[in-house]
Design a protein around this motif. Structure first.
Motif, PDB file in Angstrom:
ATOM      1  N   GLY A  71       0.808  -1.210   0.000  1.00  0.00           N
ATOM      2  CA  GLY A  71       0.000   0.000   0.000  1.00  0.00           C
ATOM      3  C   GLY A  71       0.845   1.266   0.000  1.00  0.00           C
ATOM      4  O   GLY A  71       0.517   2.246  -0.694  1.00  0.00           O
ATOM      5  N   VAL A  72       1.950   1.247   0.757  1.00  0.00           N
ATOM      6  CA  VAL A  72       2.836   2.417   0.781  1.00  0.00           C
ATOM      7  C   VAL A  72       3.462   2.650  -0.588  1.00  0.00           C
ATOM      8  O   VAL A  72       3.519   3.792  -1.087  1.00  0.00           O
ATOM      9  N   LEU A  73       3.927   1.583  -1.206  1.00  0.00           N
ATOM     10  CA  LEU A  73       4.543   1.724  -2.529  1.00  0.00           C
ATOM     11  C   LEU A  73       3.523   2.163  -3.575  1.00  0.00           C
ATOM     12  O   LEU A  73       3.842   2.959  -4.467  1.00  0.00           O
ATOM     13  N   TRP A  74       2.318   1.652  -3.474  1.00  0.00           N
ATOM     14  CA  TRP A  74       1.290   2.054  -4.429  1.00  0.00           C
ATOM     15  C   TRP A  74       0.987   3.546  -4.312  1.00  0.00           C
ATOM     16  O   TRP A  74       0.873   4.260  -5.310  1.00  0.00           O
ATOM     17  N   ARG A 154      -6.568  -0.542   1.143  1.00  0.00           N
ATOM     18  CA  ARG A 154      -7.037   0.390   2.167  1.00  0.00           C
ATOM     19  C   ARG A 154      -5.911   1.312   2.658  1.00  0.00           C
ATOM     20  O   ARG A 154      -6.134   2.503   2.905  1.00  0.00           O
ATOM     21  N   VAL A 155      -4.700   0.780   2.791  1.00  0.00           N
ATOM     22  CA  VAL A 155      -3.573   1.610   3.236  1.00  0.00           C
ATOM     23  C   VAL A 155      -3.252   2.680   2.200  1.00  0.00           C
ATOM     24  O   VAL A 155      -3.000   3.856   2.530  1.00  0.00           O
ATOM     25  N   GLY A 160      -3.156   8.259   0.652  1.00  0.00           N
ATOM     26  CA  GLY A 160      -3.250   9.134  -0.511  1.00  0.00           C
ATOM     27  C   GLY A 160      -3.990  10.422  -0.225  1.00  0.00           C
ATOM     28  O   GLY A 160      -4.296  10.759   0.934  1.00  0.00           O
ATOM     29  N   PRO A 161      -4.297  11.158  -1.277  1.00  0.00           N
ATOM     30  CA  PRO A 161      -5.032  12.424  -1.117  1.00  0.00           C
ATOM     31  C   PRO A 161      -6.376  12.214  -0.425  1.00  0.00           C
ATOM     32  O   PRO A 161      -6.945  11.126  -0.446  1.00  0.00           O
ATOM     33  N   PRO A 181      -8.305  11.485  -5.040  1.00  0.00           N
ATOM     34  CA  PRO A 181      -7.974  10.379  -4.142  1.00  0.00           C
ATOM     35  C   PRO A 181      -7.682   9.105  -4.934  1.00  0.00           C
ATOM     36  O   PRO A 181      -8.169   8.923  -6.057  1.00  0.00           O
ATOM     37  N   LEU A 182      -6.872   8.236  -4.340  1.00  0.00           N
ATOM     38  CA  LEU A 182      -6.552   6.966  -4.991  1.00  0.00           C
ATOM     39  C   LEU A 182      -7.795   6.085  -5.044  1.00  0.00           C
ATOM     40  O   LEU A 182      -8.500   5.915  -4.039  1.00  0.00           O
ATOM     41  N   ARG A 183      -8.020   5.526  -6.196  1.00  0.00           N
ATOM     42  CA  ARG A 183      -9.137   4.611  -6.379  1.00  0.00           C
ATOM     43  C   ARG A 183      -8.678   3.432  -7.221  1.00  0.00           C
ATOM     44  O   ARG A 183      -7.931   3.603  -8.185  1.00  0.00           O
TER      45      ARG A 183
END
Length: 226
Positions: A71-74, A154-155, A160-161, A181-183
């Motif tokens: 999630g952090v890398l994404w 979820r992370v 994200g924004p 926001p990330l989707r």
């Protein structure tokens, strides 16, 4: 006088332990064959089922926790989708700055590629640590990969924004670009980690996994006397 007649000696009685093999279907078994072979059973190798289930649970948790890193890398690598806020009839509206942009596809593609990489790495690590394999290990990889993907989703969204795009538009001002926001539009990407892990692990097991010993044949060396 004539000599008394003596009865002929009794015929030689056949020994109760005949040297002939028993008839087919008898109770005799091959001499020299181990008891577990003669009775159709064999020793079980490897850990017991409880141990395998316990190891599978540990693998599931460890793989799932790796989703936090995904999630952090994404969130870090995924492209940003630019939005712009404007006021129309005293009402704030938000729209895409570049209607023909491919940033949304890039967000899904980034998640999918990262998930495939995590599936490959997790499968290799599990194979190195648990070379024997087994059904519980394969199930653990599949379930752990799915849970890890859900956690990563979820992370990434959380890091994200902000989700409230209207509040962002009002905060930055009219006509100022900000990030959406990330989707994750393609929900099928959540299965990439599990599928990659299963395929890689099965391939490694088929190529480099331990082989079953060749069965030892016992010829007709003789039969046990009844």
């Amino acid at each position: 006088m004539t000599a008394p007649l003596t009865p002929p000696p009794p015929p030689h009685e056949q020994s109760s332990h005949s040297a002939w093999p028993p008839a087919p279907g008898g109770s005799g078994h091959v001499v020299g064959a181990p008891d577990h072979v003669a009775h159709g059973t064999k020793d079980q190798d490897g850990p017991g089922m409880k141990t395998e289930v316990r190891e599978a649970a540990v693998i599931t948790v460890a793989v799932a926790l790796g989703g936090a890193l995904l999630g952090v890398l994404w969130c870090w690598l995924a492209p940003r989708v630019p939005l712009v806020g404007d006021v129309v009839d005293d009402t704030w509206v938000v729209y895409l700055k570049d209607t023909e942009g491919e940033q949304s596809i890039g967000v899904d593609g980034t998640f999918t590629l990262l998930a495939l990489a995590f599936g490959f790495v997790s499968a290799v690590v599990v194979f190195v640590l648990r070379r024997r394999g087994g059904v519980p290990v394969v199930v653990a990889l599949g379930v752990g990969g799915l849970l890890g993907s859900l956690l990563a989703w979820r992370v990434g969204v959380w890091l994200g924004p902000a989700q409230d795009v209207l509040a962002q538009a009002k905060g930055v001002g009219k006509g100022v670009t900000f990030s959406a926001p990330l989707r994750l539009e393609a929900k099928g990407a959540l299965l990439a980690w599990s599928l990659a892990g299963l395929l890689v692990h099965l391939g490694l097991t088929a190529l480099f996994g331990p082989r079953d010993p060749e069965p030892v044949g016992y010829g007709p060396a003789g039969y046990e006397r009844p």
